[in-house]
Each structure stands twice: as structure tokens, then as C-alpha cells.
Design a protein around this motif. Sequence first.
Motif, PDB file in Angstrom:
ATOM      1  N   GLU A 178       2.521   1.669  -3.463  1.00 11.48           N
ATOM      2  CA  GLU A 178       1.528   2.132  -4.443  1.00 11.48           C
ATOM      3  C   GLU A 178       1.214   3.617  -4.247  1.00 11.48           C
ATOM      4  OE1 GLU A 178      -1.074  -1.896  -5.396  1.00 11.48           O
ATOM      5  OE2 GLU A 178      -1.608  -0.662  -3.654  1.00 11.48           O
ATOM      6  N   GLU A 179       1.114   4.018  -2.986  1.00 11.33           N
ATOM      7  CA  GLU A 179       0.786   5.408  -2.677  1.00 11.33           C
ATOM      8  C   GLU A 179       1.906   6.355  -3.105  1.00 11.33           C
ATOM      9  OE1 GLU A 179      -1.823   8.294  -1.535  1.00 11.33           O
ATOM     10  OE2 GLU A 179      -2.209   6.133  -1.565  1.00 11.33           O
ATOM     11  N   LYS A 237       1.995   6.637  -6.987  1.00 14.52           N
ATOM     12  CA  LYS A 237       0.724   7.055  -7.598  1.00 14.52           C
ATOM     13  C   LYS A 237       0.806   8.399  -8.325  1.00 14.52           C
ATOM     14  CE  LYS A 237      -4.207   7.401  -6.502  1.00 14.52           C
ATOM     15  NZ  LYS A 237      -5.233   7.307  -5.409  1.00 14.52           N
ATOM     16  N   SER A 284       2.337   7.872 -11.811  1.00 17.13           N
ATOM     17  CA  SER A 284       1.894   6.650 -12.505  1.00 17.13           C
ATOM     18  C   SER A 284       1.979   6.743 -14.023  1.00 17.13           C
ATOM     19  CB  SER A 284       0.466   6.289 -12.081  1.00 17.13           C
ATOM     20  OG  SER A 284      -0.430   7.345 -12.399  1.00 17.13           O
ATOM     21  N   LYS A 291       5.844   2.657 -13.341  1.00 12.22           N
ATOM     22  CA  LYS A 291       4.843   1.625 -13.070  1.00 12.22           C
ATOM     23  C   LYS A 291       5.350   0.632 -12.035  1.00 12.22           C
ATOM     24  CE  LYS A 291       6.181  -1.358 -16.957  1.00 12.22           C
ATOM     25  NZ  LYS A 291       5.698  -2.007 -18.208  1.00 12.22           N
ATOM     26  N   GLU A 303       0.833  -1.209   0.000  1.00 10.83           N
ATOM     27  CA  GLU A 303       0.000   0.000   0.000  1.00 10.83           C
ATOM     28  C   GLU A 303       0.869   1.260   0.000  1.00 10.83           C
ATOM     29  OE1 GLU A 303      -3.536   2.089   2.697  1.00 10.83           O
ATOM     30  OE2 GLU A 303      -2.873   0.050   3.137  1.00 10.83           O
TER      31      GLU A 303
END
Length: 271
Positions: A162-163, A166, A169, A173, A159
Motif C-alpha cells: 500500500e505504501e 500510494k 494511487s 490501484k 502495508e
Amino acid sequence: MPQYLFNNKNGGCDKILNKIISCERIILFLDYDGTLVPIKKHPALAIISIKQIKILKNLIKSKNVFPILVSGREYSDIKRLVPIKNLIIASNHGFRITNGRENWIHPKVKALLPEIKKILRTLKSKLKSFPGAMVEDKKITITVHYRNAKISSVPAIKEIVEEIIKPTSSKLKLTEGKKVFEIKPNTRWNKGKAVTRILKIERLRKKEAIIVFIGDDKTDEDAFERLDGRGITIRVGYSGDSSAKYFLKNTNEVRKFLETIESVNNIKDKQ
């Protein structure tokens, strides 16, 4: 569904050896971690054996075998681990290709380096509270290892990763491998396209050669798909979802297969 290469019933290995004996050249693409060496708890512990180094050197010295490393590791790291002259290396999942004459880096990478460095610093700061998690700086890519972290903390680690990426993005990737999260430039470039580029820049004509690709991870699937019907693709470790034609059970069987190629090639050199 891959077939077991050493299964005597389907004669997979014999078929390949017959092709090797009759062909003019073998273009041999090899991953490193999980292929030439077993995956270890820490990347620094994955050391190739002297025997494997000797096999690769003998293959390079031969007249018709062309070994090429295609690894997710950073170039200086893989070069240190496999210090063999005249060895082509596609590092960082193919985003960098070095052949002794040319040091090619994907054109979109340079502009992303400041962003990658910034994310690297943020990841190290945010993940230092998770024992066992490790952020590896690969210069043009980043790997977050969670092999040694508590299983219960993996969702939280993912998490956070990903944060952090982000906001970028469109430029970077996130992909997943064997207990790692990989942060790479957000392009369609992959190991499969790196293989195609190597064949082109080295002027390796496919009609005169057999192409063999051996790998163990999700990133190798791009190469398996790219070479479907055009090469011999071998996955290390069985997976029913793999696009590889064959599979070997472990790195020991990879060494056995390379020794077989070495033996056959020695016979050809004496002819």
C-alpha cells in the motif's frame, strides 16, 4: 445467493442443458486458476490436464461452442499453459485481449508501463525479506503472492504494498484476490467490460447464443454482475455474497460440466 448447479431438486443443470440443446451457439467464458485448474502454492504448478486440453480443443472444433479464456495471468504465460489455436484470451484481468487477428491492450496501459516497472523493482526489493512472498511480473499488471508466507507477516506485506503504490494511487490501484494483492491500472475496466468488448469485436449476437461465464475469484464478480439476467453465471466454490446464478464445488465439477457440454454438442453435430 447462488444455487448448486448439480442439485437435482432445483434442476439447474437440466435447465441449462435444455437451453444448450436448443440454442444456436454457446459463448463459454472460462477463468483459469481455480476454475480449470486448482489453485497451487506456486503459479507454475497450476498445470491444466491433457484431458481438459482435449475437451477445449473439441469444443473449439465444434460448430457452435466458442470457448474464451478470461484470466488474471499474463498473456504469454496463459498461452504457454493452454497452447490451443484459435482460442481468444483476455489476459491480465481483461486489460489485454488477443484473438489471433488483433492484440488489443487497454489504451491507458502504455503510458503506465514505466511506472509499473518501477513499482515492480521496488516491491521485489522491499519484500525479499519476507520468506514465501513472491512478486510476479505480469508486464502490464503486478501480483504479490503471499500464500506461502507466514500468516503473521501478511499485514506487514500489505502495508508495504500500500505504501509503495500510494504516490501513484491516481494511476494504479490495489485489489485483493485469493491470497494475492493485485496492482492494476486505476480505471473502471474489469473482466465484465472485457467480456462486453469481446462480444462486440467478435460480433457475437446474444440473441442467437447462450453466454456462460465460469470463475472463482473476486475479479470474476464484475463479469457475473455484467451478465446478470443475460447469461449463465457459475462460481467455483460457494459464496453467499456472489452475484453468480449458480455454483460448482470445485474444478473437478467444472470439468464434469464441460464434459457434459461436449457430450451434448457431439450429439448436435451429428444431427
